[in-house]
Design an enzyme around this catalytic site. Structure first.
Site, PDB file in Angstrom:
ATOM      1  N   ALA A 174      -6.340   5.124   2.533  1.00 62.69           N
ATOM      2  CA  ALA A 174      -7.055   6.382   2.260  1.00 62.69           C
ATOM      3  C   ALA A 174      -8.517   6.100   1.872  1.00 62.69           C
ATOM      4  CB  ALA A 174      -6.342   7.146   1.153  1.00 62.69           C
ATOM      5  N   GLY A 225       0.879  -1.171   0.000  1.00 63.37           N
ATOM      6  CA  GLY A 225       0.000   0.000   0.000  1.00 63.37           C
ATOM      7  C   GLY A 225       0.916   1.220   0.000  1.00 63.37           C
ATOM      8  N   ALA A 226       0.636   2.140  -0.949  1.00 66.84           N
ATOM      9  CA  ALA A 226       1.587   3.236  -1.176  1.00 66.84           C
ATOM     10  C   ALA A 226       1.867   4.085   0.065  1.00 66.84           C
ATOM     11  CB  ALA A 226       1.054   4.114  -2.303  1.00 66.84           C
ATOM     12  N   GLY A 227       0.844   4.342   0.860  1.00 63.53           N
ATOM     13  CA  GLY A 227       1.039   5.170   2.041  1.00 63.53           C
ATOM     14  C   GLY A 227       1.922   4.478   3.076  1.00 63.53           C
ATOM     15  N   ARG A 250      10.044  -0.957  -5.071  1.00 61.96           N
ATOM     16  CA  ARG A 250       8.821  -1.061  -5.893  1.00 61.96           C
ATOM     17  C   ARG A 250       8.749   0.179  -6.777  1.00 61.96           C
ATOM     18  NH1 ARG A 250       3.411  -3.285  -3.353  1.00 61.96           N
ATOM     19  NH2 ARG A 250       3.111  -3.873  -5.530  1.00 61.96           N
ATOM     20  N   ASP A 303      -2.059   4.656  -6.018  1.00 61.71           N
ATOM     21  CA  ASP A 303      -0.639   4.378  -5.849  1.00 61.71           C
ATOM     22  C   ASP A 303       0.155   5.621  -6.223  1.00 61.71           C
ATOM     23  OD1 ASP A 303       0.157   1.655  -4.932  1.00 61.71           O
ATOM     24  OD2 ASP A 303       1.869   2.179  -6.204  1.00 61.71           O
ATOM     25  N   LYS A 322      -4.097  -0.199  -8.316  1.00 65.22           N
ATOM     26  CA  LYS A 322      -4.097  -1.653  -8.516  1.00 65.22           C
ATOM     27  C   LYS A 322      -4.782  -2.062  -9.812  1.00 65.22           C
ATOM     28  CE  LYS A 322      -2.455  -3.908  -6.422  1.00 65.22           C
ATOM     29  NZ  LYS A 322      -1.091  -4.421  -6.718  1.00 65.22           N
ATOM     30  N   CYS A 337      -8.918  -3.471  -4.200  1.00 62.59           N
ATOM     31  CA  CYS A 337      -7.635  -3.558  -3.492  1.00 62.59           C
ATOM     32  C   CYS A 337      -7.804  -3.142  -2.022  1.00 62.59           C
ATOM     33  CB  CYS A 337      -6.555  -2.731  -4.192  1.00 62.59           C
ATOM     34  SG  CYS A 337      -4.883  -3.208  -3.670  1.00 62.59           S
TER      35      CYS A 337
HETATM   36  C1  RUB Z   1      -1.931  -1.255  -3.218  1.00 65.55           C
HETATM   37  C2  RUB Z   1      -2.859  -0.336  -3.938  1.00 65.55           C
HETATM   38  C3  RUB Z   1      -3.527   0.718  -3.109  1.00 65.55           C
HETATM   39  C4  RUB Z   1      -2.667   1.998  -3.155  1.00 65.55           C
HETATM   40  C5  RUB Z   1      -3.164   3.014  -2.150  1.00 65.55           C
HETATM   41  O1  RUB Z   1      -1.204  -2.106  -4.070  1.00 65.55           O
HETATM   42  O2  RUB Z   1      -3.021  -0.373  -5.143  1.00 65.55           O
HETATM   43  O3  RUB Z   1      -4.793   1.025  -3.600  1.00 65.55           O
HETATM   44  O4  RUB Z   1      -1.323   1.703  -2.892  1.00 65.55           O
HETATM   45  O5  RUB Z   1      -3.076   2.512  -0.842  1.00 65.55           O
HETATM   46  P1  RUB Z   1      -0.185  -3.163  -3.418  1.00 65.55           P
HETATM   47  P2  RUB Z   1      -2.973   3.503   0.403  1.00 65.55           P
HETATM   48  O6  RUB Z   1      -0.971  -4.066  -2.535  1.00 65.55           O
HETATM   49  O7  RUB Z   1       0.406  -3.854  -4.604  1.00 65.55           O
HETATM   50  O8  RUB Z   1       0.852  -2.362  -2.663  1.00 65.55           O
HETATM   51  O9  RUB Z   1      -4.198   4.376   0.373  1.00 65.55           O
HETATM   52  O10 RUB Z   1      -2.948   2.605   1.619  1.00 65.55           O
HETATM   53  O11 RUB Z   1      -1.736   4.311   0.244  1.00 65.55           O
END
Ligand code: RUB
Length: 302
Positions: free
Chosen positions: A129, A17-19, A59, A194, A205, A125
């Site tokens: 957020a 997850g990007a965050g 990544r 992302d 995703k 996904c």
């Molecule tokens: C995670 C993904 C999430 C974004 C945002 O992909 O696509 O929608 O990263 O996440 P993966 P957040 O599982 O391959 O990392 O809102 O938590 O930043």
């Protein structure tokens, strides 16, 4: 957690997850700065530069990762003393993590006013957020429940249903290909982000583009939830976000298909701006066409 352990956990998706990736990378920079045994400033800078490189290599699609590292290193190379550089890297990384956590919360607060008529949301996904937005909307009486796409191949939808259930939001798990079947019952789509490009394209995703196109076909508003540091500033000069491809073993085990069959596993896709109703950031909700101005205002210096 040190730099190498963090990097490995991002690579194997224990941290995902990007965050979360961004916050862990900033914390790893802080860990390096606190624990470095460098004898002088030059040695410290060399070490922090190679830590940054290692973290960024893990990544490719999450621009939040390189932005988090750049923000953590802001001004560090200009310091005149080792202790000054150390202290600045530590305080930068701590400030980033704090700001990132509060951004997720503020995105949640910005979501409910967008919904006029309560109904069911859909997501894909697992995004902190988007979860923040959906939980806030449910608490405000603006959504009555959520359809969560399973999200092949890694099935991050299972994390989403667990998190929503823990927050007492009624949630229904569906396979990705059921998204069109359920869309007539859906009032709003919330997805995570992302990365973002300056033309307002949202990279998220794999399947997110399909979800956005399906939502458009049914007149369902489609919102991307994104902290400001998910924009790629270099997209202003034409750079595009790289779409990560992962191991084909995420899709099938070794003997499941005959030899010679090619398998392709792109794990993100790009949603074009015309399919996006709005981007919900911690600084407010913007139209995709406002992305360029937004980058100029909030991401100067990265
Ligand atoms: C995670 C993904 C999430 C974004 C945002 O992909 O696509 O929608 O990263 O996440 P993966 P957040 O599982 O391959 O990392 O809102 O938590 O930043």
């Amino acid at each position: 957690m040190d730099v190498e352990e963090t990097a490995q956990k991002i690579e194997d998706m224990t941290i995902r997850g990007a965050g979360r990736i961004a916050r862990s990378a900033a914390q790893a920079i802080g860990h390096y700065a606190s624990n470095s045994k460098a004898a002088n400033l030059a040695e410290f800078i060399t070490g922090i530069d190679s830590s940054a490189k290692r973290l960024i290599s893990t990544r490719p699609t999450a621009i939040s990762l390189s932005n988090a590292v750049s923000i953590s290193l802001r001004g560090v190379r200009d310091q005149k003393t080792l202790e000054g550089a150390r202290a600045l890297a530590i305080s930068n990384s701590e400030a980033f993590v704090k700001k990132s956590n509060s951004a997720v919360e503020r995105i949640g607060q910005n979501a409910p006013p967008l919904i006029e008529k309560p109904g069911i949301a859909i997501t894909i996904c697992n995004s902190s957020a988007a979860i923040s937005a959906m939980v806030a909307c449910y608490k405000a009486g603006k959504i009555t429940g959520v359809f969560a796409c399973e999200t092949r191949p890694k099935r991050q939808g299972l994390i989403t249903v667990r998190e929503l259930a823990e927050a007492k939001v009624p949630v229904t798990l569906i396979v990705d290909s059921a998204m069109r079947y359920v869309m007539p019952k859906v009032s709003v789509a919330f997805v995570g982000t992302d990365s973002l490009e300056s033309d307002g394209s949202v990279i998220n995703k794999i399947g997110t583009h399909l979800l956005a196109a399906t939502a458009r076909d049914y007149g369902v508003p489609f919102y991307a939830c994104a902290e400001s540091y998910k924009f790629l500033p270099a997209s202003m000069i034409g750079k595009r976000v790289e779409i990560e491809q992962r191991s084909v073993r995420e899709i099938v085990a070794n003997a499941e298909v005959p030899g010679g069959v090619e398998i392709f596993n792109p794990v993100f896709d790009r949603v074009p701006p015309d399919l996006i109703t709005g981007i919900i950031t911690e600084e407010g909700v913007i139209a995709p066409s406002e992305s360029l101005t937004f980058i100029g205002k909030f991401l100067g210096g990265i």
